[in-house]
Design a protein around this motif. Sequence first.
Motif, PDB file in Angstrom:
ATOM      1  N   ASN A   1     -10.042 -17.928 -72.721  1.00 39.81           N
ATOM      2  CA  ASN A   1      -9.415 -17.279 -71.573  1.00 39.81           C
ATOM      3  C   ASN A   1     -10.478 -16.485 -70.819  1.00 39.81           C
ATOM      4  OD1 ASN A   1      -7.275 -16.371 -69.899  1.00 39.81           O
ATOM      5  ND2 ASN A   1      -7.212 -14.447 -71.030  1.00 39.81           N
ATOM      6  N   ILE A   2     -10.525 -16.628 -69.502  1.00 38.52           N
ATOM      7  CA  ILE A   2     -11.582 -15.995 -68.706  1.00 38.52           C
ATOM      8  C   ILE A   2     -10.953 -15.061 -67.678  1.00 38.52           C
ATOM      9  CG2 ILE A   2     -13.564 -16.366 -67.193  1.00 38.52           C
ATOM     10  CD1 ILE A   2     -13.602 -19.293 -68.294  1.00 38.52           C
ATOM     11  N   LEU A   3     -11.437 -13.816 -67.653  1.00 35.12           N
ATOM     12  CA  LEU A   3     -11.076 -12.859 -66.622  1.00 35.12           C
ATOM     13  C   LEU A   3     -12.321 -12.520 -65.810  1.00 35.12           C
ATOM     14  CD1 LEU A   3      -8.859 -10.381 -68.686  1.00 35.12           C
ATOM     15  CD2 LEU A   3      -8.098 -12.298 -67.268  1.00 35.12           C
ATOM     16  N   ALA A   4     -12.130 -12.208 -64.544  1.00 33.84           N
ATOM     17  CA  ALA A   4     -13.280 -11.903 -63.688  1.00 33.84           C
ATOM     18  C   ALA A   4     -13.011 -10.659 -62.860  1.00 33.84           C
ATOM     19  CB  ALA A   4     -13.587 -13.085 -62.772  1.00 33.84           C
ATOM     20  N   TYR A   5     -14.106  -9.930 -62.564  1.00 32.93           N
ATOM     21  CA  TYR A   5     -14.018  -8.757 -61.687  1.00 32.93           C
ATOM     22  C   TYR A   5     -15.170  -8.810 -60.700  1.00 32.93           C
ATOM     23  CZ  TYR A   5     -14.700  -4.046 -59.934  1.00 32.93           C
ATOM     24  OH  TYR A   5     -14.897  -2.972 -59.106  1.00 32.93           O
TER      25      TYR A   5
ATOM     26  N   VAL B   1      -9.056  -9.783 -61.893  1.00 30.34           N
ATOM     27  CA  VAL B   1      -8.250  -8.610 -62.217  1.00 30.34           C
ATOM     28  C   VAL B   1      -9.065  -7.374 -61.878  1.00 30.34           C
ATOM     29  CG1 VAL B   1      -6.961  -9.773 -64.063  1.00 30.34           C
ATOM     30  CG2 VAL B   1      -9.109  -8.585 -64.610  1.00 30.34           C
ATOM     31  N   ASP B   2      -8.441  -6.202 -61.907  1.00 26.58           N
ATOM     32  CA  ASP B   2      -9.229  -4.990 -61.680  1.00 26.58           C
ATOM     33  C   ASP B   2     -10.040  -4.677 -62.937  1.00 26.58           C
ATOM     34  OD1 ASP B   2      -7.648  -3.413 -63.496  1.00 26.58           O
ATOM     35  OD2 ASP B   2      -6.239  -2.944 -61.886  1.00 26.58           O
ATOM     36  N   LEU B   3     -11.011  -3.794 -62.785  1.00 24.05           N
ATOM     37  CA  LEU B   3     -11.957  -3.542 -63.868  1.00 24.05           C
ATOM     38  C   LEU B   3     -11.269  -2.975 -65.096  1.00 24.05           C
ATOM     39  CD1 LEU B   3     -14.844  -3.586 -64.868  1.00 24.05           C
ATOM     40  CD2 LEU B   3     -15.229  -1.380 -63.748  1.00 24.05           C
ATOM     41  N   ASP B   4     -10.315  -2.080 -64.911  1.00 23.02           N
ATOM     42  CA  ASP B   4      -9.613  -1.493 -66.055  1.00 23.02           C
ATOM     43  C   ASP B   4      -8.908  -2.560 -66.881  1.00 23.02           C
ATOM     44  OD1 ASP B   4     -10.441   1.003 -65.296  1.00 23.02           O
ATOM     45  OD2 ASP B   4      -8.573   1.556 -64.305  1.00 23.02           O
ATOM     46  N   GLU B   5      -8.211  -3.476 -66.207  1.00 24.98           N
ATOM     47  CA  GLU B   5      -7.499  -4.533 -66.923  1.00 24.98           C
ATOM     48  C   GLU B   5      -8.467  -5.450 -67.652  1.00 24.98           C
ATOM     49  OE1 GLU B   5      -4.289  -8.179 -66.128  1.00 24.98           O
ATOM     50  OE2 GLU B   5      -4.734  -6.724 -64.538  1.00 24.98           O
ATOM     51  N   LEU B   6      -9.574  -5.774 -67.003  1.00 20.00           N
ATOM     52  CA  LEU B   6     -10.566  -6.640 -67.647  1.00 20.00           C
ATOM     53  C   LEU B   6     -11.075  -6.008 -68.939  1.00 20.00           C
ATOM     54  CD1 LEU B   6     -13.403  -8.682 -66.039  1.00 20.00           C
ATOM     55  CD2 LEU B   6     -13.992  -7.054 -67.840  1.00 20.00           C
ATOM     56  N   LEU B   7     -11.406  -4.718 -68.886  1.00 20.59           N
ATOM     57  CA  LEU B   7     -11.934  -4.038 -70.063  1.00 20.59           C
ATOM     58  C   LEU B   7     -10.897  -3.959 -71.177  1.00 20.59           C
ATOM     59  CD1 LEU B   7     -13.863  -1.134 -68.300  1.00 20.59           C
ATOM     60  CD2 LEU B   7     -14.850  -3.170 -69.349  1.00 20.59           C
ATOM     61  N   GLN B   8      -9.663  -3.728 -70.823  1.00 22.21           N
ATOM     62  CA  GLN B   8      -8.609  -3.569 -71.824  1.00 22.21           C
ATOM     63  C   GLN B   8      -8.257  -4.878 -72.523  1.00 22.21           C
ATOM     64  OE1 GLN B   8      -5.501  -1.833 -69.452  1.00 22.21           O
ATOM     65  NE2 GLN B   8      -6.675   0.046 -69.063  1.00 22.21           N
ATOM     66  N   LYS B   9      -8.458  -6.004 -71.839  1.00 20.71           N
ATOM     67  CA  LYS B   9      -8.007  -7.284 -72.374  1.00 20.71           C
ATOM     68  C   LYS B   9      -9.123  -8.166 -72.942  1.00 20.71           C
ATOM     69  CE  LYS B   9      -3.844  -7.753 -69.527  1.00 20.71           C
ATOM     70  NZ  LYS B   9      -3.123  -8.591 -68.523  1.00 20.71           N
ATOM     71  N   SER B  10     -10.371  -7.833 -72.685  1.00 22.03           N
ATOM     72  CA  SER B  10     -11.478  -8.743 -73.035  1.00 22.03           C
ATOM     73  C   SER B  10     -12.004  -8.500 -74.441  1.00 22.03           C
ATOM     74  CB  SER B  10     -12.616  -8.594 -72.030  1.00 22.03           C
ATOM     75  OG  SER B  10     -12.198  -8.981 -70.738  1.00 22.03           O
ATOM     76  N   ASP B  11     -12.285  -9.589 -75.135  1.00 21.44           N
ATOM     77  CA  ASP B  11     -12.963  -9.527 -76.435  1.00 21.44           C
ATOM     78  C   ASP B  11     -14.476  -9.483 -76.255  1.00 21.44           C
ATOM     79  OD1 ASP B  11     -10.601  -9.969 -78.285  1.00 21.44           O
ATOM     80  OD2 ASP B  11     -10.445 -11.742 -76.999  1.00 21.44           O
ATOM     81  N   ILE B  12     -14.952 -10.047 -75.153  1.00 19.42           N
ATOM     82  CA  ILE B  12     -16.363  -9.993 -74.782  1.00 19.42           C
ATOM     83  C   ILE B  12     -16.437  -9.596 -73.320  1.00 19.42           C
ATOM     84  CG2 ILE B  12     -18.511 -11.292 -74.492  1.00 19.42           C
ATOM     85  CD1 ILE B  12     -17.547 -13.241 -76.633  1.00 19.42           C
ATOM     86  N   VAL B  13     -17.322  -8.662 -72.996  1.00 20.00           N
ATOM     87  CA  VAL B  13     -17.576  -8.270 -71.607  1.00 20.00           C
ATOM     88  C   VAL B  13     -19.035  -8.597 -71.302  1.00 20.00           C
ATOM     89  CG1 VAL B  13     -17.762  -6.348 -69.983  1.00 20.00           C
ATOM     90  CG2 VAL B  13     -15.821  -6.461 -71.569  1.00 20.00           C
ATOM     91  N   THR B  14     -19.261  -9.363 -70.229  1.00 16.46           N
ATOM     92  CA  THR B  14     -20.624  -9.752 -69.864  1.00 16.46           C
ATOM     93  C   THR B  14     -20.917  -9.306 -68.434  1.00 16.46           C
ATOM     94  OG1 THR B  14     -22.173 -11.630 -69.713  1.00 16.46           O
ATOM     95  CG2 THR B  14     -19.868 -12.094 -69.183  1.00 16.46           C
ATOM     96  N   LEU B  15     -22.109  -8.749 -68.212  1.00 16.80           N
ATOM     97  CA  LEU B  15     -22.462  -8.072 -66.960  1.00 16.80           C
ATOM     98  C   LEU B  15     -23.381  -8.927 -66.097  1.00 16.80           C
ATOM     99  CD1 LEU B  15     -23.149  -4.590 -68.563  1.00 16.80           C
ATOM    100  CD2 LEU B  15     -21.179  -5.190 -67.160  1.00 16.80           C
TER     101      LEU B  15
END
Length: 319
Positions: free
Chosen positions: A171-175, A186-200
């Motif tokens: 599953n992929i989320l983007a900000y 999604v907004d940044l807060d939602e991305l952080l709350q739902k992601s198992d990996i965050v890549t910058l």
Amino acid sequence: MSKIGVTIYGCSKDEAVLFREMGPRFGVEPTITDAALSEVNIELALGNSRISVDHKTQITNSILLELSKVGVKYISTRSIGCNHINVKYAERVGISVENVTYSPDSVADYTLMLMLMAVRNVKSIISRADIQDFTLNAVRGKELRDMTIGVIGTGRIGTAVINRLRGFGCNILAYDHSPQTFADYVDLDELLQKSDIVTLHIPLNADTKHILNGKRMEQMKYGAFVINTGRGSLLDTEALIQALESGKLGGAALDVLEGEEGVFYFDYRKKTIESKLLLRLQKLPNVLITPHTAYYTEHALSDTALNTIINCLKFERRK
């Protein structure tokens, strides 16, 4: 046809070969030095209104002023980011600054590699195998298809990362402030709350410095991973270490680091590293550190040399 002179600072051996090969084909005569641009070698730019600099060197305002005095009108930085140059000050002293583009696949490939290494505990596995301990790790790895990946920044590199991730079935989320690809934004807060990996994958500027700070790390899922192949200061490193040491985060893979200047690209086997943050990170079994090398492929270097030359030719035509 008269040749156009370009002074190329901080040029590695591999880059020098490319510039010497490509330059004559485009009517460009490169003046090449492996030394980084500094006050002591500005004179190498005399007679050349165009220069190229590497991404490793901080170009101070005093250097920019001296460059303008010797007639430099244009700087092509061999990097996607321009955070090592005060572009607004350069413009005030009559110097235009542009970046180069190169294959986004180099960094995108590397980002996926770091993700896989992080979620499979590869640092620990290799360390034990090196001392002939071939027992299974006490912590089982994870599969990307079972995870949600949050991609912060969807420019050329972020988009290339998303395209690769689709093949893993995750599953992929983007900000991004300016969505540029087909993705679930999604907004940044939602991305952080739902992601198992965050890549910058966003540029570093005054607005994005420490975009991932302590407060935002607190929003992240327990056991989540952080991947950074963008710029070191996108992360608050002190806060990251605290989140890792407390167990809040499951791991990190960092190809860039705050304070990497003067450390990355140098051999420290017989020297003492002064960076306390780097030393603390290296001691953590769930942290991978590599020396800002994600971009470093044959294809990307060739793109960089070619586009540096093209940038300088375009500037010449604009004069």
